[in-house]
Design a protein around this motif. Structure first.
Motif, PDB file in Angstrom:
ATOM      1  N   ALA A   1      11.254  -9.097 -12.156  1.00  0.00           N
ATOM      2  CA  ALA A   1      10.404 -10.256 -12.482  1.00  0.00           C
ATOM      3  C   ALA A   1       9.015 -10.003 -11.904  1.00  0.00           C
ATOM      4  O   ALA A   1       8.530 -10.748 -11.049  1.00  0.00           O
ATOM      5  N   ASP A   2       8.367  -8.958 -12.392  1.00  0.00           N
ATOM      6  CA  ASP A   2       7.098  -8.506 -11.834  1.00  0.00           C
ATOM      7  C   ASP A   2       5.922  -9.112 -12.588  1.00  0.00           C
ATOM      8  O   ASP A   2       6.084 -10.036 -13.398  1.00  0.00           O
ATOM      9  N   ILE A   3       4.719  -8.567 -12.352  1.00  0.00           N
ATOM     10  CA  ILE A   3       3.516  -9.147 -12.942  1.00  0.00           C
ATOM     11  C   ILE A   3       3.541  -9.058 -14.460  1.00  0.00           C
ATOM     12  O   ILE A   3       3.065  -9.955 -15.156  1.00  0.00           O
ATOM     13  N   GLU A   4       4.122  -7.994 -15.009  1.00  0.00           N
ATOM     14  CA  GLU A   4       4.214  -7.864 -16.462  1.00  0.00           C
ATOM     15  C   GLU A   4       5.169  -8.910 -17.026  1.00  0.00           C
ATOM     16  O   GLU A   4       4.942  -9.434 -18.125  1.00  0.00           O
TER      17      GLU A   4
ATOM     18  N   ALA B   1      -7.894  -8.124  -7.600  1.00  0.00           N
ATOM     19  CA  ALA B   1      -6.673  -8.530  -8.303  1.00  0.00           C
ATOM     20  C   ALA B   1      -6.122  -7.381  -9.148  1.00  0.00           C
ATOM     21  O   ALA B   1      -4.907  -7.142  -9.195  1.00  0.00           O
ATOM     22  N   GLU B   2      -7.012  -6.654  -9.815  1.00  0.00           N
ATOM     23  CA  GLU B   2      -6.582  -5.522 -10.633  1.00  0.00           C
ATOM     24  C   GLU B   2      -6.017  -4.405  -9.766  1.00  0.00           C
ATOM     25  O   GLU B   2      -5.029  -3.757 -10.131  1.00  0.00           O
TER      26      GLU B   2
ATOM     27  N   LEU C   1      -1.255  -1.569  -7.406  1.00  0.00           N
ATOM     28  CA  LEU C   1      -0.419  -1.238  -6.245  1.00  0.00           C
ATOM     29  C   LEU C   1       1.025  -1.664  -6.467  1.00  0.00           C
ATOM     30  O   LEU C   1       1.969  -0.925  -6.164  1.00  0.00           O
ATOM     31  N   TRP C   2       1.212  -2.864  -7.013  1.00  0.00           N
ATOM     32  CA  TRP C   2       2.569  -3.330  -7.285  1.00  0.00           C
ATOM     33  C   TRP C   2       3.249  -2.451  -8.321  1.00  0.00           C
ATOM     34  O   TRP C   2       4.435  -2.110  -8.198  1.00  0.00           O
ATOM     35  N   LYS C   3       2.490  -2.069  -9.326  1.00  0.00           N
ATOM     36  CA  LYS C   3       3.060  -1.283 -10.423  1.00  0.00           C
ATOM     37  C   LYS C   3       3.460   0.112  -9.975  1.00  0.00           C
ATOM     38  O   LYS C   3       4.447   0.677 -10.464  1.00  0.00           O
TER      39      LYS C   3
ATOM     40  N   LEU D   1       0.844  -1.189   0.000  1.00  0.00           N
ATOM     41  CA  LEU D   1       0.000   0.000   0.000  1.00  0.00           C
ATOM     42  C   LEU D   1       0.886   1.248   0.000  1.00  0.00           C
ATOM     43  O   LEU D   1       1.993   1.233   0.538  1.00  0.00           O
ATOM     44  N   PRO D   2       0.410   2.319  -0.601  1.00  0.00           N
ATOM     45  CA  PRO D   2       1.185   3.563  -0.556  1.00  0.00           C
ATOM     46  C   PRO D   2       1.251   4.098   0.867  1.00  0.00           C
ATOM     47  O   PRO D   2       0.482   3.682   1.744  1.00  0.00           O
ATOM     48  N   VAL D   3       2.172   5.006   1.089  1.00  0.00           N
ATOM     49  CA  VAL D   3       2.243   5.667   2.395  1.00  0.00           C
ATOM     50  C   VAL D   3       0.911   6.368   2.646  1.00  0.00           C
ATOM     51  O   VAL D   3       0.372   7.051   1.768  1.00  0.00           O
ATOM     52  N   LYS D   4       0.353   6.169   3.833  1.00  0.00           N
ATOM     53  CA  LYS D   4      -0.952   6.752   4.145  1.00  0.00           C
ATOM     54  C   LYS D   4      -0.945   8.258   3.924  1.00  0.00           C
ATOM     55  O   LYS D   4       0.013   8.942   4.261  1.00  0.00           O
ATOM     56  N   GLY D   5      -2.072   8.739   3.365  1.00  0.00           N
ATOM     57  CA  GLY D   5      -2.232  10.175   3.257  1.00  0.00           C
ATOM     58  C   GLY D   5      -2.514  10.781   4.623  1.00  0.00           C
ATOM     59  O   GLY D   5      -2.849  10.084   5.579  1.00  0.00           O
ATOM     60  N   THR D   6      -2.373  12.081   4.717  1.00  0.00           N
ATOM     61  CA  THR D   6      -2.692  12.765   5.973  1.00  0.00           C
ATOM     62  C   THR D   6      -4.200  12.961   6.076  1.00  0.00           C
ATOM     63  O   THR D   6      -4.891  13.150   5.071  1.00  0.00           O
ATOM     64  N   LEU D   7      -4.718  12.903   7.278  1.00  0.00           N
ATOM     65  CA  LEU D   7      -6.140  13.113   7.536  1.00  0.00           C
ATOM     66  C   LEU D   7      -6.266  14.282   8.497  1.00  0.00           C
ATOM     67  O   LEU D   7      -5.696  14.267   9.586  1.00  0.00           O
ATOM     68  N   SER D   8      -7.004  15.300   8.090  1.00  0.00           N
ATOM     69  CA  SER D   8      -7.138  16.480   8.942  1.00  0.00           C
ATOM     70  C   SER D   8      -8.560  17.016   8.871  1.00  0.00           C
ATOM     71  O   SER D   8      -9.280  16.777   7.896  1.00  0.00           O
TER      72      SER D   8
END
Length: 495
Positions: A384-387, A322-323, A328-330, A62-69
């Protein structure tokens, strides 16, 4: 793929708060405006449940969490936002007023979605100066898990705005289904309303109680609908002759006086009390947050099961998951290895509730999953990724050995380090360690041998040059490291 960098949620209740959680967990900085005195407490509880669900949902990075304000005004909340989601109570006058304030303060190019369940977008956008960018984005609760938003434009909404919204939703793991025309209550709520009306009649007429009715749904057609919906399910019912045969056989039954779909039940005090008593008996012993956590865990399990259907391509909501994981991996930050620093740190995670066994510890096969996820990170690192896999090349595990040394418990922060042992690239020989982050306790070790294969040729071949260019320096750098003490162990060998 276009992405959202900053979002705003106007209204932070059940729906608005879940929208905010979805945005934040997708790495999007999000501001909320909600005048409710308990808004921040309620949002913290929604966020906690959402984070718990995501820990169970995917091991993709997962990406770094965004800030919540929280903002003190609508104007402050929407400033700089690219997607603004309005989720205030279902009153036309209130929504018009709020949308007009959003419209006046937001960037003219910002997308404005409304979470309305029944109001028409043409009516909502009446007082806006830029109505072309306003649309209904109707989600389903919990928004942070269920991936659908019905996208409906009003008379002044441009098609390009709906298409843009659809693309942006895909980057946060949702699918935007563009509805051809605006109707009151949208598609999903129309179906639910008809079903709900019939269910109320069955309770009122004492045909069954609330728990029996729920059991009929979840033990039968609810399972079918979760993966194939209505029409595809009935196509199978028609057998080899398909839908035409099904309709010819069963279409006439629609005129039989079976249901009361066109009759509105009187929700008088007696019926309200009957339903409330039955509902309390069914699940009143559990608090709302506990029920939400149970719901989320069950939804995660269903989506994960559907993800492996259709030869790994996924089915229904599992296909969307799955998509989303592929996305996320990409888009994950590239892991950059510095071989001179020794073993590679490949994975960090927290132990989710779904991984705990009847002894209260992380169940044994989850240790292996930690290493498998770390292996995926290594493969991503070398290209050696999904692509690469889609192109017909991959590494297959041919042998492995895991040792379980200490226990991990719910919520523990863990990490995996790996050392590449001497190998030629056609084979990758690794040794990994699983540690508890808090005190560096060694929980488990894993030795693995992978073999590069061509799925098209169904045989082992050397990796492609672009993979070997990234892999070879790692193997060479790790060749000077001391061999791990437990490398080459056999099962039962003394520690």
């Amino acid at each position: 793929m276009a992405k959202i960098n900053q979002a705003a949620c106007i209204g932070g209740g059940v729906i608005g708060g879940a929208w905010a959680a979805r945005f934040v967990l997708a790495g999007i900085d999000t501001r909320i405006f909600d005048p409710h005195p308990e808004a921040q407490r309620l949002m913290s509880e929604v966020m906690a449940n959402a984070e718990r669900a995501y820990e169970m949902l995917t091991r993709a990075p997962l990406p770094v969490k965004g800030t919540l304000s929280f903002s003190g005004s609508i104007e402050d909340a929407v400033r700089g936002a690219e997607w603004i989601q309005e989720s205030v109570p279902e009153r036309l006058d209130l929504k018009r007023s709020v949308l007009a304030q959003i419209d006046a303060a937001a960037d003219p190019k910002a997308l404005i979605g409304s979470s309305t369940s029944g109001l028409m977008p043409t009516d909502l956008q009446r007082d806006m100066k830029h109505p072309e960018r306003m649309f209904v984005a109707h989600p389903y609760n919990p928004v942070y898990l269920l991936p659908l938003a019905e996208l409906v434009g009003g008379q002044k909404t441009t098609r390009a705005v709906l298409e843009d919204a659809k693309v942006k939703l895909a980057t946060i793991g949702m699918t935007g289904l563009i509805i051809n025309k605006e109707i009151e209550a949208l598609v999903g709520d129309r179906l639910l309303e008809a079903f709900w009306r019939e269910a109320l009649w069955l309770i009122k007429d004492d045909v069954c109680d609330a728990e029996t009715l729920d059991n009929v749904i979840r033990y039968s057609f609810g399972l079918r609908w979760a993966q194939m919906g209505l029409f595809e399910t009935y196509r199978i019912t028609g057998g080899e002759a398909g839908m035409r045969d099904f309709l010819s056989k069963y279409g006439s039954s629609l005129s039989w006086p079976w249901s009361k779909l066109t009759d509105v039940v009187d929700l008088d005090a007696d019926l309200v009390e009957k339903i409330a008593v039955q509902s309390d008996a069914q699940s009143g012993q559990r608090g709302i947050r506990e029920l939400e956590r149970i719901r989320d865990q069950n939804l995660v399990g269903i989506m994960q099961a559907l993800k492996v259907g259709d030869e790994g391509r996924g089915w229904g909501a599992g296909k969307l998951l799955a998509e989303f994981e592929a996305h996320l991996w990409k888009t994950a930050p590239t892991l950059r290895a510095n071989p001179s620093n020794g073993a590679l740190k490949l994975l960090e995670l927290k132990v989710p509730a779904a991984w705990i066994d009847y002894n209260g510890h992380m169940t044994e096969y989850r240790y292996t999953q930690c290493f498998a996820d770390a292996c995926d990170a290594l493969l991503q690192l070398i290209g050696a990724d999904i692509e690469y896999v889609k192109a017909g090349h991959s590494y297959y595990t041919v042998e492995s050995h895991v040792r379980l040394l200490a226990e991990a418990k719910l919520g523990d922060a863990l990490y995996v380090k790996a050392q590449l042992l001497p190998s030629d690239g056609k084979k990758i020989h690794t040794f990994m360690w699983l540690y508890q982050a808090s005190d560096e306790t060694l929980l488990s070790t894993y030795e693995q041998l992978m073999l590069h294969v061509s799925s098209k040729e169904n045989r082992s071949i050397p990796p492609l040059p672009e993979v070997m260019r990234k892999l070879k320096p790692l193997i060479e750098a790790h060749a000077v490291l001391p061999a791990p003490d437990a490398a080459g162990r056999s099962v039962g060998q003394r520690k």
